[in-house]
Design a protein around this motif. Structure first.
Motif, PDB file in Angstrom:
ATOM      1  N   TYR A   1     -22.026  -1.605   5.101  1.00 16.16           N
ATOM      2  CA  TYR A   1     -21.975  -1.567   3.641  1.00 16.16           C
ATOM      3  C   TYR A   1     -20.959  -0.538   3.159  1.00 16.16           C
ATOM      4  CZ  TYR A   1     -23.444  -0.990  -1.186  1.00 16.16           C
ATOM      5  OH  TYR A   1     -23.457  -0.910  -2.554  1.00 16.16           O
ATOM      6  N   SER A   2     -20.984   0.635   3.769  1.00 15.67           N
ATOM      7  CA  SER A   2     -20.037   1.690   3.384  1.00 15.67           C
ATOM      8  C   SER A   2     -18.602   1.254   3.623  1.00 15.67           C
ATOM      9  CB  SER A   2     -20.347   2.957   4.185  1.00 15.67           C
ATOM     10  OG  SER A   2     -19.357   3.932   4.013  1.00 15.67           O
ATOM     11  N   THR A   3     -18.362   0.597   4.745  1.00 13.35           N
ATOM     12  CA  THR A   3     -17.008   0.128   5.057  1.00 13.35           C
ATOM     13  C   THR A   3     -16.575  -0.971   4.087  1.00 13.35           C
ATOM     14  OG1 THR A   3     -17.382   0.645   7.378  1.00 13.35           O
ATOM     15  CG2 THR A   3     -15.558  -0.798   6.897  1.00 13.35           C
ATOM     16  N   ALA A   4     -17.491  -1.864   3.735  1.00 13.79           N
ATOM     17  CA  ALA A   4     -17.161  -2.934   2.782  1.00 13.79           C
ATOM     18  C   ALA A   4     -16.838  -2.354   1.413  1.00 13.79           C
ATOM     19  CB  ALA A   4     -18.322  -3.916   2.683  1.00 13.79           C
ATOM     20  N   GLN A   5     -17.525  -1.295   1.023  1.00 18.37           N
ATOM     21  CA  GLN A   5     -17.254  -0.657  -0.261  1.00 18.37           C
ATOM     22  C   GLN A   5     -15.906   0.063  -0.269  1.00 18.37           C
ATOM     23  OE1 GLN A   5     -19.222  -0.852  -3.088  1.00 18.37           O
ATOM     24  NE2 GLN A   5     -20.246  -2.395  -1.851  1.00 18.37           N
ATOM     25  N   ARG A   6     -15.418   0.422   0.883  1.00 21.24           N
ATOM     26  CA  ARG A   6     -14.155   1.170   0.984  1.00 21.24           C
ATOM     27  C   ARG A   6     -12.974   0.277   1.372  1.00 21.24           C
ATOM     28  NH1 ARG A   6     -15.575   6.105   4.752  1.00 21.24           N
ATOM     29  NH2 ARG A   6     -13.409   6.591   4.346  1.00 21.24           N
ATOM     30  N   THR A   7     -13.118  -1.035   1.226  1.00 21.13           N
ATOM     31  CA  THR A   7     -12.056  -1.957   1.635  1.00 21.13           C
ATOM     32  C   THR A   7     -10.745  -1.635   0.915  1.00 21.13           C
ATOM     33  OG1 THR A   7     -13.687  -3.676   2.043  1.00 21.13           O
ATOM     34  CG2 THR A   7     -11.416  -4.387   1.786  1.00 21.13           C
ATOM     35  N   ARG A   8     -10.820  -1.400  -0.379  1.00 21.28           N
ATOM     36  CA  ARG A   8      -9.604  -1.086  -1.148  1.00 21.28           C
ATOM     37  C   ARG A   8      -8.966   0.202  -0.647  1.00 21.28           C
ATOM     38  NH1 ARG A   8      -7.217  -2.714  -5.905  1.00 21.28           N
ATOM     39  NH2 ARG A   8      -6.200  -1.071  -7.126  1.00 21.28           N
ATOM     40  N   GLU A   9      -9.790   1.230  -0.444  1.00 24.86           N
ATOM     41  CA  GLU A   9      -9.278   2.508   0.048  1.00 24.86           C
ATOM     42  C   GLU A   9      -8.605   2.341   1.412  1.00 24.86           C
ATOM     43  OE1 GLU A   9     -10.976   6.513   2.174  1.00 24.86           O
ATOM     44  OE2 GLU A   9     -12.344   5.371   0.901  1.00 24.86           O
ATOM     45  N   ILE A  10      -9.258   1.595   2.289  1.00 20.13           N
ATOM     46  CA  ILE A  10      -8.708   1.371   3.633  1.00 20.13           C
ATOM     47  C   ILE A  10      -7.415   0.576   3.537  1.00 20.13           C
ATOM     48  CG2 ILE A  10      -9.143   0.205   5.835  1.00 20.13           C
ATOM     49  CD1 ILE A  10     -12.122   0.989   5.441  1.00 20.13           C
ATOM     50  N   GLY A  11      -7.375  -0.423   2.636  1.00 13.73           N
ATOM     51  CA  GLY A  11      -6.149  -1.206   2.443  1.00 13.73           C
ATOM     52  C   GLY A  11      -5.002  -0.339   1.954  1.00 13.73           C
ATOM     53  N   ILE A  12      -5.273   0.575   1.027  1.00 18.60           N
ATOM     54  CA  ILE A  12      -4.231   1.481   0.526  1.00 18.60           C
ATOM     55  C   ILE A  12      -3.743   2.394   1.643  1.00 18.60           C
ATOM     56  CG2 ILE A  12      -3.809   3.432  -1.019  1.00 18.60           C
ATOM     57  CD1 ILE A  12      -5.673   2.022  -3.040  1.00 18.60           C
ATOM     58  N   ARG A  13      -4.660   2.917   2.413  1.00 20.71           N
ATOM     59  CA  ARG A  13      -4.266   3.784   3.533  1.00 20.71           C
ATOM     60  C   ARG A  13      -3.356   3.038   4.509  1.00 20.71           C
ATOM     61  NH1 ARG A  13      -7.449   8.536   4.558  1.00 20.71           N
ATOM     62  NH2 ARG A  13      -9.072   8.771   2.995  1.00 20.71           N
ATOM     63  N   MET A  14      -3.749   1.791   4.823  1.00 20.48           N
ATOM     64  CA  MET A  14      -2.940   1.027   5.769  1.00 20.48           C
ATOM     65  C   MET A  14      -1.601   0.629   5.156  1.00 20.48           C
ATOM     66  SD  MET A  14      -5.736  -1.095   7.933  1.00 20.48           S
ATOM     67  CE  MET A  14      -4.615  -1.456   9.264  1.00 20.48           C
ATOM     68  N   ALA A  15      -1.574   0.369   3.849  1.00 22.11           N
ATOM     69  CA  ALA A  15      -0.306   0.041   3.180  1.00 22.11           C
ATOM     70  C   ALA A  15       0.635   1.246   3.176  1.00 22.11           C
ATOM     71  CB  ALA A  15      -0.568  -0.429   1.756  1.00 22.11           C
ATOM     72  N   LEU A  16       0.060   2.441   3.139  1.00 16.46           N
ATOM     73  CA  LEU A  16       0.877   3.660   3.155  1.00 16.46           C
ATOM     74  C   LEU A  16       1.254   4.103   4.564  1.00 16.46           C
ATOM     75  CD1 LEU A  16      -0.887   5.692   0.341  1.00 16.46           C
ATOM     76  CD2 LEU A  16       1.306   4.506   0.220  1.00 16.46           C
ATOM     77  N   GLY A  17       0.828   3.328   5.566  1.00 18.44           N
ATOM     78  CA  GLY A  17       1.273   3.605   6.927  1.00 18.44           C
ATOM     79  C   GLY A  17       0.222   4.137   7.879  1.00 18.44           C
ATOM     80  N   ALA A  18      -1.024   4.127   7.480  1.00 15.38           N
ATOM     81  CA  ALA A  18      -2.071   4.600   8.388  1.00 15.38           C
ATOM     82  C   ALA A  18      -2.188   3.648   9.575  1.00 15.38           C
ATOM     83  CB  ALA A  18      -3.408   4.692   7.664  1.00 15.38           C
ATOM     84  N   GLN A  19      -2.344   4.208  10.733  1.00 15.08           N
ATOM     85  CA  GLN A  19      -2.499   3.411  11.942  1.00 15.08           C
ATOM     86  C   GLN A  19      -3.943   2.943  12.076  1.00 15.08           C
ATOM     87  OE1 GLN A  19       0.125   2.636  13.907  1.00 15.08           O
ATOM     88  NE2 GLN A  19       1.363   3.713  12.383  1.00 15.08           N
ATOM     89  N   ARG A  20      -4.145   1.911  12.890  1.00 18.00           N
ATOM     90  CA  ARG A  20      -5.506   1.409  13.115  1.00 18.00           C
ATOM     91  C   ARG A  20      -6.410   2.500  13.683  1.00 18.00           C
ATOM     92  NH1 ARG A  20      -6.337  -4.522  14.025  1.00 18.00           N
ATOM     93  NH2 ARG A  20      -4.577  -5.485  12.991  1.00 18.00           N
ATOM     94  N   GLY A  21      -5.878   3.318  14.561  1.00 12.79           N
ATOM     95  CA  GLY A  21      -6.665   4.407  15.154  1.00 12.79           C
ATOM     96  C   GLY A  21      -7.151   5.400  14.112  1.00 12.79           C
ATOM     97  N   THR A  22      -6.346   5.644  13.093  1.00  9.42           N
ATOM     98  CA  THR A  22      -6.742   6.558  12.014  1.00  9.42           C
ATOM     99  C   THR A  22      -7.899   5.974  11.217  1.00  9.42           C
ATOM    100  OG1 THR A  22      -4.444   7.275  11.862  1.00  9.42           O
ATOM    101  CG2 THR A  22      -5.895   7.881  10.043  1.00  9.42           C
ATOM    102  N   VAL A  23      -7.813   4.667  10.954  1.00 16.15           N
ATOM    103  CA  VAL A  23      -8.874   4.000  10.194  1.00 16.15           C
ATOM    104  C   VAL A  23     -10.172   3.986  11.020  1.00 16.15           C
ATOM    105  CG1 VAL A  23      -9.593   1.811   9.173  1.00 16.15           C
ATOM    106  CG2 VAL A  23      -7.247   2.611   8.873  1.00 16.15           C
TER     107      VAL A  23
END
Length: 194
Positions: A93-115
């Motif tokens: 549930y927490s991860t689903a609520q943070r989908t937008r945040e995770i998408g922004i992080r990945m769009a800014l260059g965050a690696q899968r390992g960071t996520v």
């Protein structure tokens, strides 16, 4: 344990049977035959029943304690499974609520390992809180049941180490799917979702 009193056979109100304990170096089967033959030599009218070993008597006496221990272990395993399912639900549930945040992080260059690290950090914080709360309670509880613990120390480091390992393993298993799901978020779809 049953209360036991040892008296002379002739002092018993209704003497009807005797119980003998025989120490032998023979195997139990061979000793049983020897004992039967010795009793038959004394008096052929004597009836011998319930011939068993001391190990069987001890097993019979400990049957209740072993059953309680088995039930406690079964309920502990069920509680661990339910806790893992609950932890998985919270993390999903927490991860689903943070989908937008995770998408922004990945769009800014965050690696899968960071996520994955973000989700694992949440799992470790929850597991650390569980460990910090349960170890003192376990020590206090073991002091209360000290008389029931035979051959086990109140603060046995191997038992507490195993418990910490199980808590960490359950937390890691519960966080695996949400962490993998978070690492596979497509940034474009995550940003369009809201």
């Amino acid at each position: 344990m049953r209360a036991t009193s040892y008296t002379l056979f002739v002092q018993a109100e209704k003497p009807n049977s005797l119980r003998f304990y025989v120490r032998t170096w023979q195997p139990p089967e061979a000793a049983a035959n020897s004992i039967r033959a010795a009793i038959a030599n004394i008096d052929t009218k004597l009836v011998m029943s319930n011939l068993g070993t001391m190990a069987e008597d001890i097993d019979d006496d400990l049957l209740t304690e072993r059953t309680v221990a088995l039930l406690a272990m079964t309920f502990g395993i069920l509680a661990t499974i339910l806790a893992g399912i609950g932890l998985y639900g919270i993390l999903a549930y927490s991860t689903a609520q943070r989908t937008r945040e995770i998408g922004i992080r990945m769009a800014l260059g965050a690696q899968r390992g960071t996520v994955v690290g973000l989700i694992v950090r949440e799992v470790l914080l929850l597991a650390g809180g569980a460990i910090a709360a349960t170890i003192p309670l376990a020590i206090l509880g073991s002091r209360l049941v000290r008389s029931q613990l035979f051959g086990v120390s109140i603060a046995d480091p191997a038992v507490y180490g195993a418990a910490i390992l199980v808590i960490c393993l359950v937390a890691a298993l519960a966080g695996f799917i949400p962490a993998r799901r978070a690492a596979s978020v497509n940034p474009v779809e995550a940003l369009r979702a809201e």
